[in-house]
Design an enzyme around this catalytic site. Structure first.
Site, PDB file in Angstrom:
ATOM      1  N   GLY A   1       0.820  -1.220   0.000  1.00 54.09           N
ATOM      2  CA  GLY A   1       0.000   0.000   0.000  1.00 54.09           C
ATOM      3  C   GLY A   1       0.846   1.259   0.000  1.00 54.09           C
ATOM      4  O   GLY A   1       0.570   2.211  -0.763  1.00 54.09           O
TER       5      GLY A   1
ATOM      6  N   LEU B   1       5.093  -6.925  -7.319  1.00 55.17           N
ATOM      7  CA  LEU B   1       6.390  -6.330  -6.945  1.00 55.17           C
ATOM      8  C   LEU B   1       7.197  -7.291  -6.092  1.00 55.17           C
ATOM      9  O   LEU B   1       6.650  -8.116  -5.365  1.00 55.17           O
ATOM     10  CB  LEU B   1       6.188  -5.012  -6.189  1.00 55.17           C
TER      11      LEU B   1
ATOM     12  N   LEU C   1       8.114 -19.350  -8.742  1.00 58.88           N
ATOM     13  CA  LEU C   1       9.399 -18.809  -8.252  1.00 58.88           C
ATOM     14  C   LEU C   1       9.936 -19.681  -7.117  1.00 58.88           C
ATOM     15  O   LEU C   1      11.123 -20.033  -7.080  1.00 58.88           O
ATOM     16  CB  LEU C   1       9.220 -17.365  -7.766  1.00 58.88           C
TER      17      LEU C   1
ATOM     18  N   CYS D   1       5.673 -13.709   1.515  1.00 56.11           N
ATOM     19  CA  CYS D   1       4.766 -14.152   0.450  1.00 56.11           C
ATOM     20  C   CYS D   1       4.957 -15.587  -0.031  1.00 56.11           C
ATOM     21  O   CYS D   1       3.979 -16.335  -0.122  1.00 56.11           O
ATOM     22  CB  CYS D   1       4.896 -13.216  -0.749  1.00 56.11           C
TER      23      CYS D   1
HETATM   24  N1  LIG Z   1       5.319  -7.619   0.549  1.00 59.98           N
HETATM   25  C1  LIG Z   1       5.365  -8.026  -0.708  1.00 59.98           C
HETATM   26  O1  LIG Z   1       6.417  -8.169  -1.304  1.00 59.98           O
HETATM   27  C2  LIG Z   1       4.096  -8.298  -1.458  1.00 59.98           C
HETATM   28  C3  LIG Z   1       4.141  -8.367  -2.848  1.00 59.98           C
HETATM   29  C4  LIG Z   1       2.968  -8.616  -3.534  1.00 59.98           C
HETATM   30  C5  LIG Z   1       1.780  -8.815  -2.849  1.00 59.98           C
HETATM   31  N2  LIG Z   1       1.770  -8.778  -1.496  1.00 59.98           N
HETATM   32  C6  LIG Z   1       0.495  -8.972  -0.821  1.00 59.98           C
HETATM   33  O2  LIG Z   1      -0.023  -7.679  -0.512  1.00 59.98           O
HETATM   34  C7  LIG Z   1      -0.708  -7.699   0.752  1.00 59.98           C
HETATM   35  C8  LIG Z   1      -0.073  -6.698   1.695  1.00 59.98           C
HETATM   36  O3  LIG Z   1       1.268  -7.099   1.903  1.00 59.98           O
HETATM   37  P1  LIG Z   1       2.286  -6.141   2.689  1.00 59.98           P
HETATM   38  O4  LIG Z   1       3.605  -6.826   2.628  1.00 59.98           O
HETATM   39  O5  LIG Z   1       2.149  -4.762   2.181  1.00 59.98           O
HETATM   40  O6  LIG Z   1       1.696  -6.242   4.171  1.00 59.98           O
HETATM   41  P2  LIG Z   1       2.093  -5.363   5.431  1.00 59.98           P
HETATM   42  O7  LIG Z   1       1.883  -6.234   6.602  1.00 59.98           O
HETATM   43  O8  LIG Z   1       3.429  -4.739   5.214  1.00 59.98           O
HETATM   44  O9  LIG Z   1       1.025  -4.192   5.434  1.00 59.98           O
HETATM   45  C9  LIG Z   1      -0.334  -4.394   5.620  1.00 59.98           C
HETATM   46  C10 LIG Z   1      -0.894  -3.174   6.342  1.00 59.98           C
HETATM   47  O10 LIG Z   1      -2.305  -3.266   6.353  1.00 59.98           O
HETATM   48  C11 LIG Z   1      -2.747  -2.685   7.581  1.00 59.98           C
HETATM   49  N3  LIG Z   1      -4.117  -3.092   7.859  1.00 59.98           N
HETATM   50  C12 LIG Z   1      -4.588  -4.288   8.283  1.00 59.98           C
HETATM   51  N4  LIG Z   1      -5.918  -4.246   8.396  1.00 59.98           N
HETATM   52  C13 LIG Z   1      -6.312  -3.003   8.041  1.00 59.98           C
HETATM   53  C14 LIG Z   1      -7.574  -2.360   7.949  1.00 59.98           C
HETATM   54  N5  LIG Z   1      -8.710  -2.989   8.222  1.00 59.98           N
HETATM   55  N6  LIG Z   1      -7.583  -1.083   7.560  1.00 59.98           N
HETATM   56  C15 LIG Z   1      -6.448  -0.420   7.277  1.00 59.98           C
HETATM   57  N7  LIG Z   1      -5.231  -0.971   7.340  1.00 59.98           N
HETATM   58  C16 LIG Z   1      -5.167  -2.256   7.709  1.00 59.98           C
HETATM   59  C17 LIG Z   1      -1.749  -3.178   8.590  1.00 59.98           C
HETATM   60  O11 LIG Z   1      -1.767  -2.378   9.761  1.00 59.98           O
HETATM   61  C18 LIG Z   1      -0.445  -3.059   7.798  1.00 59.98           C
HETATM   62  O12 LIG Z   1       0.193  -1.826   8.007  1.00 59.98           O
HETATM   63  C19 LIG Z   1      -0.640  -9.155   1.230  1.00 59.98           C
HETATM   64  O13 LIG Z   1      -1.774  -9.818   0.781  1.00 59.98           O
HETATM   65  C20 LIG Z   1       0.578  -9.697   0.505  1.00 59.98           C
HETATM   66  O14 LIG Z   1       0.518 -11.082   0.332  1.00 59.98           O
HETATM   67  C21 LIG Z   1       2.893  -8.492  -0.782  1.00 59.98           C
END
Ligand SMILES: NC(=O)c1ccc[n+]([C@@H]2O[C@H](COP(=O)([O-])OP(=O)(O)OC[C@H]3O[C@@H](n4cnc5c(N)ncnc54)[C@H](O)[C@@H]3O)[C@@H](O)[C@H]2O)c1
Length: 462
Positions: A21, A169, A233, A282
């Protein structure tokens, strides 16, 4: 702008200020000056960090973009009201971790965060919106979101469309991946409204991504594509690690092997590094989910195939830790070991599911004491990654030399470039003897180290 102008109140918002995000919001704000981008999180500390000089995550190029865009057209906030209320497109970027309680724990995603986020979005929705799944979710989640939206929307007339736009990403190159992705995949429901929503999201992306890289698909294909990409991967990494283990038995060299097989254009060179296994938030969880999906749909052989990818990964981490113990006179008890690297790979400060942590925990089980250094990961994060088991046996150091002073072994767990440039003559002079190097990432010059006096061990090579 290709689609709605800021003048007409065009905003987008990302729910979840994590890796996906936060960085997605920053890149959209950078590339679409006329769009206001809100990044919302329930975690006030995280939002405060995004609004401070020290961002909560490290990624090359991120600081500069956030500095340029923050408070210009990028806003980090805990307030859903304005962020969601004013946005036309809402990206769901919340965490979907593996479920750690109740039925199917350890096998499925915990969708509690997704559900709460959707309910919160709907509380603040008085106008038509597009909700975009960016989080990785199991197939058919869009159907569940659509049903939840229908049950929670304030007015029957509201049109809320759901799209799947999985994020591909990779941490360590996240900003570059978002600025210049291999592809952007958008899945929609097969309706006119679905196509129209897809057109609007494509138009946003076309501000910096060429049309030919934007791929439209069915919503189910899009949801499955992310799992498929991560599974492939992970499978490659487990495959080269399995070959590396054989190399050690037959006297072959996995670096030469991967170099040669990677030259075959059908195979390609990427993701062929033998090491201490994959980690991060992931790969493991996405393969777990794929295993569950196959089991759920009555495909035990397919499930078993993907399960093996995970067991090979666990085996690789344990094998490396066992090797360290065996080579050090079959005991590391009471020995100080310098661990270089805690991040799950170079280029990121993330320690979630880091193989480095698994190796460290294995060494702690054997009663070693650890001196850990990572150029990016903070002391708190390193200690957090080790959880309750660390006791007094772990110290976090400020430099490679501090970690190595008085240590019997150097264990490289993350392939940071700075570790390639270490002055090992100097390091050798401050270590206990015999002095060992265990290169879990095959990044060091073994001949040079042996000439200095180290006992050197790598993975996939004798
Ligand atoms: N990290 C990666 O490399 C990556 C890459 C591609 C996809 N993803 C996917 O993207 C998603 C997010 O991954 P991330 O690594 O960014 O996770 P993260 O844990 O870094 O961030 C998630 C955020 O969401 C917030 N959150 C949770 N519930 C919430 C709500 N109801 N309202 C507002 N905020 C809320 C949390 O507080 C946290 O800050 C996951 O599904 C992950 O599998 C991650």
């Amino acid at each position: 702008m290709l689609f709605v102008q800021k003048k007409s109140g065009f905003s987008v918002c990302c729910i979840g200020a994590g890796y996906v995000g936060g960085i997605t919001g920053a890149v959209i704000a950078e590339k679409c000056r006329d769009v206001d981008v809100y990044v919302v999180d329930i975690n006030g500390d995280r939002i405060a960090q995004w609004n401070s000089d020290t961002l909560p995550i490290y990624e090359a190029g991120l600081d500069a973009i956030v500095k340029r865009t923050r408070d210009r057209n990028l806003f980090f906030t805990t307030s859903f009201k304005h962020a969601v209320g004013s946005s036309v497109i809402v990206f769901l970027c919340v965490n979907t971790p593996i479920k750690k309680y109740g039925a199917d724990r350890g096998r499925v995603y915990d969708l509690a965060y997704t559900e709460k986020a959707v309910i919160e979005i709907m509380k603040h929705t008085d106008s038509d919106k597009i909700i975009v799944e960016k989080s990785t979710v199991p197939c058919k989640t869009a159907e569940k979101i659509r049903a939840l939206v229908e049950k929670t929307k304030k007015h029957k007339a509201l049109n809320i469309e759901i799209l799947s736009n999985p994020e591909f990403l990779a941490q360590g190159s996240a900003v570059g991946d978002l600025l210049d992705p291999d592809r952007v995949l958008i899945g929609s429901f097969p309706t006119d409204r679905g196509s129209s929503a897809l057109g609007k999201l494509s138009a946003l992306y076309r501000n910096w991504i060429p049309q030919e890289k934007i791929i439209a698909s069915s919503i189910w294909t899009a949801e499955l594509a992310k799992l498929a990409a991560n599974a492939l991967l992970a499978q490659r990494i487990s495959s080269i690690n399995a070959l590396g283990e054989l190399c050690e038995k037959v006297g072959a060299d996995v670096l030469q092997l991967s170099g040669v097989v990677g030259k075959d254009r059908r195979i390609g060179e990427k993701y062929l590094s033998c090491g201490i296994g994959f980690g991060g938030s992931c790969l493991e969880k996405d393969v777990c989910c794929l295993v569950y999906l196959c089991d759920y749909h009555g495909l035990p052989d397919a499930a078993e195939y993907w399960r093996q990818v995970l067991s090979m990964n666990r085996h690789q981490k344990e094998r490396f830790t066992r090797k360290i113990t065996e080579k050090m006179f079959s005991s590391v008890s009471g020995k100080r070991i310098a661990v270089l690297g805690a991040a799950f790979k170079k280029g990121t400060s993330d320690t979630r599911d880091s193989p480095a942590a698994a190796v460290m925990l294995g060494l702690l089980e054997e009663h070693a004491t650890l001196a850990v250094y990572d150029p990016v990961v903070s002391r708190e994060e390193i200690l957090d990654a080790l959880g309750a088991k660390k006791g007094q046996a772990v110290s976090v150091c400020d430099s490679v030399e501090d970690a190595c002073r008085g240590s019997s072994a150097v264990v490289v767990c993350t392939e940071w470039d700075v570790f390639r440039k270490i002055d090992f003559e100097r390091v050798y002079s401050v270590m206990e003897k015999p002095a060992y190097v265990f290169d879990g990432r095959n990044i060091l010059d073994r001949k040079k180290l042996a000439a200095i006096g180290f006992d050197v061990y790598s993975v996939g090579r004798l």
